[in-house]
Design an enzyme around this catalytic site. Structure first.
Site, PDB file in Angstrom:
ATOM      1  N   GLN A 115       1.134  -1.059   0.027  1.00  0.00           N
ATOM      2  CA  GLN A 115      -0.021   0.068   0.453  1.00  0.00           C
ATOM      3  C   GLN A 115       0.913   0.766  -0.383  1.00  0.00           C
ATOM      4  OE1 GLN A 115      -2.944  -1.859   3.055  1.00  0.00           O
ATOM      5  NE2 GLN A 115      -3.857  -0.582   2.354  1.00  0.00           N
ATOM      6  N   ARG A 133       3.694   0.415  12.996  1.00  0.00           N
ATOM      7  CA  ARG A 133       2.925  -1.196  12.404  1.00  0.00           C
ATOM      8  C   ARG A 133       3.007  -1.066  11.150  1.00  0.00           C
ATOM      9  NH1 ARG A 133      -2.036  -3.849  10.870  1.00  0.00           N
ATOM     10  NH2 ARG A 133      -1.791  -6.299  10.325  1.00  0.00           N
ATOM     11  N   HIS A 174       1.371  -9.287   4.101  1.00  0.00           N
ATOM     12  CA  HIS A 174       0.172  -8.458   4.392  1.00  0.00           C
ATOM     13  C   HIS A 174      -0.483  -8.181   3.050  1.00  0.00           C
ATOM     14  CE1 HIS A 174      -2.186  -4.903   6.371  1.00  0.00           C
ATOM     15  NE2 HIS A 174      -2.344  -5.270   5.018  1.00  0.00           N
ATOM     16  N   ASN A 176      -1.633 -11.220   8.013  1.00  0.00           N
ATOM     17  CA  ASN A 176      -2.687 -10.379   8.292  1.00  0.00           C
ATOM     18  C   ASN A 176      -4.250  -9.529   7.653  1.00  0.00           C
ATOM     19  OD1 ASN A 176      -3.933  -7.030   8.877  1.00  0.00           O
ATOM     20  ND2 ASN A 176      -4.102  -6.956   6.474  1.00  0.00           N
ATOM     21  N   GLU A 177      -5.071 -10.951   8.784  1.00  0.00           N
ATOM     22  CA  GLU A 177      -6.185 -10.842   8.152  1.00  0.00           C
ATOM     23  C   GLU A 177      -6.722 -11.781   6.768  1.00  0.00           C
ATOM     24  OE1 GLU A 177      -8.152  -7.454   6.735  1.00  0.00           O
ATOM     25  OE2 GLU A 177      -8.464  -6.037   8.447  1.00  0.00           O
ATOM     26  N   ASN A 203      -8.039  -6.649  14.372  1.00  0.00           N
ATOM     27  CA  ASN A 203      -8.500  -5.481  13.218  1.00  0.00           C
ATOM     28  C   ASN A 203      -9.505  -5.075  13.428  1.00  0.00           C
ATOM     29  OD1 ASN A 203      -5.510  -4.993  12.324  1.00  0.00           O
ATOM     30  ND2 ASN A 203      -6.129  -6.021  10.504  1.00  0.00           N
ATOM     31  N   TYR A 252     -12.987  -1.564  12.600  1.00  0.00           N
ATOM     32  CA  TYR A 252     -13.438  -1.200  12.265  1.00  0.00           C
ATOM     33  C   TYR A 252     -15.204  -1.008  12.134  1.00  0.00           C
ATOM     34  CZ  TYR A 252      -8.955  -0.621   9.481  1.00  0.00           C
ATOM     35  OH  TYR A 252      -7.747  -1.316   9.119  1.00  0.00           O
ATOM     36  N   GLU A 254      -5.231  -2.157  14.228  1.00  0.00           N
ATOM     37  CA  GLU A 254      -5.474  -1.447  13.068  1.00  0.00           C
ATOM     38  C   GLU A 254      -6.982  -0.727  12.949  1.00  0.00           C
ATOM     39  OE1 GLU A 254      -6.445  -3.098   9.192  1.00  0.00           O
ATOM     40  OE2 GLU A 254      -4.151  -3.504   8.749  1.00  0.00           O
ATOM     41  N   TRP A 303      -5.104   3.394  11.520  1.00  0.00           N
ATOM     42  CA  TRP A 303      -5.010   2.943  10.053  1.00  0.00           C
ATOM     43  C   TRP A 303      -5.235   3.589   9.446  1.00  0.00           C
ATOM     44  CZ3 TRP A 303      -2.204  -0.848   7.280  1.00  0.00           C
ATOM     45  CH2 TRP A 303      -2.498  -0.612   6.648  1.00  0.00           C
ATOM     46  N   GLU A 317      -5.592   1.842  -1.760  1.00  0.00           N
ATOM     47  CA  GLU A 317      -6.589   0.795  -0.591  1.00  0.00           C
ATOM     48  C   GLU A 317      -7.019  -0.101  -1.354  1.00  0.00           C
ATOM     49  OE1 GLU A 317      -7.078   0.858   2.373  1.00  0.00           O
ATOM     50  OE2 GLU A 317      -9.394  -0.537   1.668  1.00  0.00           O
ATOM     51  N   TRP A 318      -6.404  -0.387  -1.636  1.00  0.00           N
ATOM     52  CA  TRP A 318      -6.372  -2.433  -2.478  1.00  0.00           C
ATOM     53  C   TRP A 318      -7.471  -1.792  -3.575  1.00  0.00           C
ATOM     54  CZ3 TRP A 318      -2.990  -4.917  -1.125  1.00  0.00           C
ATOM     55  CH2 TRP A 318      -2.586  -5.151   0.035  1.00  0.00           C
ATOM     56  N   PHE A 360      -7.254   6.674   4.056  1.00  0.00           N
ATOM     57  CA  PHE A 360      -7.980   6.279   5.702  1.00  0.00           C
ATOM     58  C   PHE A 360      -6.677   7.063   6.313  1.00  0.00           C
ATOM     59  CE2 PHE A 360     -10.121   2.777   4.261  1.00  0.00           C
ATOM     60  CZ  PHE A 360     -10.812   2.318   5.095  1.00  0.00           C
TER      61      PHE A 360
HETATM   62  C1  GBH Z   1      -7.778  -3.758   6.850  1.00  0.00           C
HETATM   63  O1  GBH Z   1      -8.945  -4.658   5.735  1.00  0.00           O
HETATM   64  C2  GBH Z   1      -6.451  -3.914   5.627  1.00  0.00           C
HETATM   65  O2  GBH Z   1      -6.086  -4.716   6.376  1.00  0.00           O
HETATM   66  C3  GBH Z   1      -6.061  -3.024   5.489  1.00  0.00           C
HETATM   67  O3  GBH Z   1      -4.739  -3.008   3.868  1.00  0.00           O
HETATM   68  C4  GBH Z   1      -6.711  -1.659   4.413  1.00  0.00           C
HETATM   69  O4  GBH Z   1      -6.299  -0.685   4.211  1.00  0.00           O
HETATM   70  C5  GBH Z   1      -7.684  -1.431   5.688  1.00  0.00           C
HETATM   71  O5  GBH Z   1      -8.264  -2.421   6.337  1.00  0.00           O
HETATM   72  C6  GBH Z   1      -9.109  -0.391   5.274  1.00  0.00           C
HETATM   73  O6  GBH Z   1      -9.885  -1.220   4.648  1.00  0.00           O
HETATM   74  O7  GBH Z   1     -16.361  -6.077  -0.362  1.00  0.00           O
HETATM   75  O8  GBH Z   1     -15.114  -7.524  -1.859  1.00  0.00           O
HETATM   76  O9  GBH Z   1     -15.012  -4.700  -1.239  1.00  0.00           O
HETATM   77  C7  GBH Z   1     -10.243  -4.684   6.031  1.00  0.00           C
HETATM   78  C8  GBH Z   1     -11.000  -5.398   6.127  1.00  0.00           C
HETATM   79  C9  GBH Z   1     -11.389  -6.029   3.855  1.00  0.00           C
HETATM   80  C10 GBH Z   1     -13.580  -5.172   4.411  1.00  0.00           C
HETATM   81  C11 GBH Z   1     -12.289  -6.061   2.586  1.00  0.00           C
HETATM   82  C12 GBH Z   1     -13.852  -4.253   3.378  1.00  0.00           C
HETATM   83  C13 GBH Z   1     -14.113  -5.155   1.353  1.00  0.00           C
HETATM   84  C14 GBH Z   1     -14.485  -6.649   0.731  1.00  0.00           C
HETATM   85  N1  GBH Z   1     -11.823  -5.189   5.021  1.00  0.00           N
HETATM   86  N2  GBH Z   1     -13.183  -5.078   2.340  1.00  0.00           N
HETATM   87  S1  GBH Z   1     -14.887  -6.408  -1.016  1.00  0.00           S
END
Ligand code: GBH
Length: 617
Positions: A140, A197, A243, A288-289, A419, A421, A487, A537, A544-545, A553
């Site tokens: 990231q 982290r 990660h 991670n996760e 983690n 949220y 997180e 975080w 952000e993926w 964030f």
């Molecule tokens: C974390 O994921 C990650 O560890 C971190 O890298 C990331 O930047 C951060 O939180 C914020 O997202 O329905 O397919 O769009 C948190 C878990 C995983 C929750 C993906 C939301 C969306 C899946 N997240 N999910 S989708």
């Protein structure tokens, strides 16, 4: 109403997995909840705009869009004229001469005193006992995706495939942390951050991925320089070994996490990391996760590597992941822990489940199952020795542990890393649902209300009360282990469209942290949760993926329009700095030694015993 509601809940039962899919997300975003009978529309957690606020019943205020922007900081903070002038001046100074950062000491006292107080439950004493830090991950932020011999990970491949990431964004450059790490460490130091982290990129350290392959000297050089620089700045690193960036070669070779061979390759990789970097690291996280890795990557295929193998794929991936984790911990404890003196865990994630109808027994039962299927799936084997009974009884694709594997996995964490949220609504499964489905996830209750104010990503709602509930849940279920929140954070609604300097007035992010930290401190104070560390975080606005750079964030903004990717701390960075980072102890220590998680404590006693025996010799 019924039809609309069904559409707007966006819950899909996908190949036996309960998820809100990204397809559902499309609908969710365009279809803001239409409240029929339930009073006024709820205000949204917004980063700018201004004017009148409203209270959401928690006593916390959010502003409503549509009024001139300037008044917003003033209103939200309830500032005096002088103080708001001081904040304006601060933002101007940060922006005007491109000064990267002012240390909190240099920030005008009027600015700091104008920022909201910390939550009252977070007493000064408590704030001095918990390690407060920030988090990032390699893909990231680093960029330099193919520099100095680094090979492609599954996220490089995924981001390079058309249509996978919003706006066609990639992590090729990201925030260019690979070249800017010294500057980023200066920023952290100026904010008084003492705990950080981060993660190591597998393909930077070991480009060919698997057993018997070479360790990249350039990779070792980069991480050694980074870790040494952190040490010099008095910042304690917490290092995640994985990660989400699996070597593409291992995905190609045998399907990555789906094959038991993955275990040996992972252990070979972490052995190199412990050996080469362990003298600079005291806190390790293996993965991670797993939930994100396995459900999104190998179950529904919306994250890299995009495998759609349903719940069977998800559970198989999770099983191999747990075994790889446990073998890595066995290796660390046997070969490195005594000499390096560190500790190790696995980071788990999960949303809190709120019964969609408060009075429904069936919804309450479903909500409990919802948390068990996320957190319990991974944490039960670590702390209790097997998958949750509710899962073993209903999930056909769930692998079984042998007695030997159970013993290996149980007790394989020195603390619990979580983690956290948000909360989602949960309902009992609809009539006629398959036996494998124990709950139905929903983003709105029966009246069309979301669980909290929305953010800039569809899945994250501002639900501060859920922090305390989740911490109390894990603490009770696992016998009061030492817990770290690794997180927690938010991208503000509509922040994506703001010019960098406007994004610095992130008063709504301060309110987000204020609410969640209040819940966290209450969990420690009133529920006896043994919490040692908390990481916001994220340090930087970053990749952000699948959202690309749209969702932000960060506590520190990164100007993507300016060449050079200039960093600008947001107000929330100063708020956390002033009230939390600067009060953190230098060491991460369990709050109450007498109840410091069975395993970790026993293990430390064991180590102390070994050391004493050594001394006698
Ligand atoms: C974390 O994921 C990650 O560890 C971190 O890298 C990331 O930047 C951060 O939180 C914020 O997202 O329905 O397919 O769009 C948190 C878990 C995983 C929750 C993906 C939301 C969306 C899946 N997240 N999910 S989708």
């Amino acid at each position: 109403m019924n039809r609309r509601h069904r559409q707007s809940t966006g819950k899909t039962f996908y190949k036996g997995i309960n998820v809100v899919t990204s397809r559902a997300r499309e609908r969710l975003v365009v279809q803001a909840p239409v409240s029929s009978s339930s009073g006024p529309p709820r205000p949204r957690l917004s980063s700018s705009g201004g004017g009148k606020g409203s209270s959401d019943g928690t006593g916390r205020r959010h502003h409503i869009r549509g009024l001139p922007r300037g008044a917003c900081a003033l209103w939200v903070l309830g500032l005096t004229g002088t103080a708001s002038l001081a904040i304006g001046l601060l933002l101007l100074m940060i922006g005007a001469d491109h000064r990267l950062l002012m240390a909190t000491d240099e920030v005008d006292a009027r600015v700091l005193s104008a920022l909201p107080d910390p939550p009252s439950a977070c007493t000064s004493d408590l704030r001095q006992r918990i390690a407060w830090g920030v988090g990032t991950s390699a893909y990231q932020i680093e960029g330099a995706w193919n520099a100095d011999g680094k090979s492609a990970s599954i996220w490089d491949t995924w981001a390079h495939s058309p249509g996978k990431i919003q706006n066609g964004d990639t992590g090729d450059v990201a925030t260019d942390h690979y070249h800017k790490f010294e500057e980023d460490i200066k920023t952290m130091a100026a904010l008084g951050i003492k705990h950080y982290r981060m993660s190591i990129s597998w393909t930077r350290l070991m480009p060919d991925g698997g057993r018997g392959t070479h360790v990249s000297r350039a990779g070792v050089k980069f991480y050694t320089a980074l870790l040494a620089e952190l040490q010099a700045a008095g910042i304690t690193p917490v290092v995640t070994l994985y990660h989400w960036d699996l070597p593409q070669s291992l995905q190609d070779l045998y399907g990555g996490f789906m094959d038991p061979q993955f275990v040996d390759d992972y252990v070979y990789y972490v052995d190199a990391a412990f050996r080469e970097l362990g003298h600079l690291v005291r806190h390790w996280i293996t993965f991670n996760e797993p939930m994100s890795i396995c459900q999104l990557g190998y179950g529904i295929g919306v994250f890299a590597p995009g495998v759609e193998a349903g719940s069977t794929g998800q559970y198989k991936c999770g099983h191999h992941l747990l075994l790889a984790h446990a073998r890595a911990v066995q290796l660390y404890r046997g070969k490195y822990q005594k000499e390096q003196g560190g500790r190790i865990s696995l980071t788990i994630s999960g949303h809190w489940g709120r019964p969609a109808s408060e009075n429904s027994e069936a919804d309450a039962k479903a909500a409990e199952a919802y948390v068990e299927f996320q957190v319990g799936w991974l944490a039960d084997p670590l702390f209790l020795g097997d998958y949750p009974k509710a899962m073993r009884d209903t999930q056909k694709g769930l692998p079984k542990f042998t007695a030997e594997q159970k013993a290996l996995v149980m007790g394989s964490v020195d603390f619990l890393s979580l983690n956290f949220y948000t909360a989602h609504f949960v309902k009992a499964p609809p009539p006629g649902a398959p036996k494998t489905q124990l709950y139905e996830e929903a983003l709105h209750d029966a009246q069309g209300n979301p669980p909290g104010n929305s953010s800039d990503v569809f899945w994250l709602f501002d639900t501060p009360w859920a922090m305390r509930k989740m911490l109390a849940w894990v603490s009770k279920r696992y016998g009061r282990p030492e817990v770290w929140v690794t997180e927690n954070g938010v991208p503000l609604r509509d922040e994506a469209g703001l010019a960098v300097l406007d994004a610095l007035k992130d008063t709504a992010r301060i309110e987000f942290y204020r609410g969640y930290l209040d819940g966290l401190c209450r969990a420690v104070r009133d529920d006896g949760v043994n919490l040692s560390a908390y990481f916001a975080w994220s340090l930087l606005d970053n990749f952000e993926w699948t959202e690309g750079y749209r969702a932000r964030f960060g506590l520190v903004a990164v100007d993507r329009r300016a060449r050079g990717l200039t960093r600008f701390p947001k107000l929330s960075a100063y708020w956390l700095s002033h009230h939390f980072f600067k009060h953190a102890p230098a060491e991460i220590a369990c709050l109450e030694i007498k109840s410091c998680g069975g395993q970790a404590h026993q293990h430390r006693r064991h180590l102390a015993g070994l050391a004493a025996a050594d001394d006698e010799r």
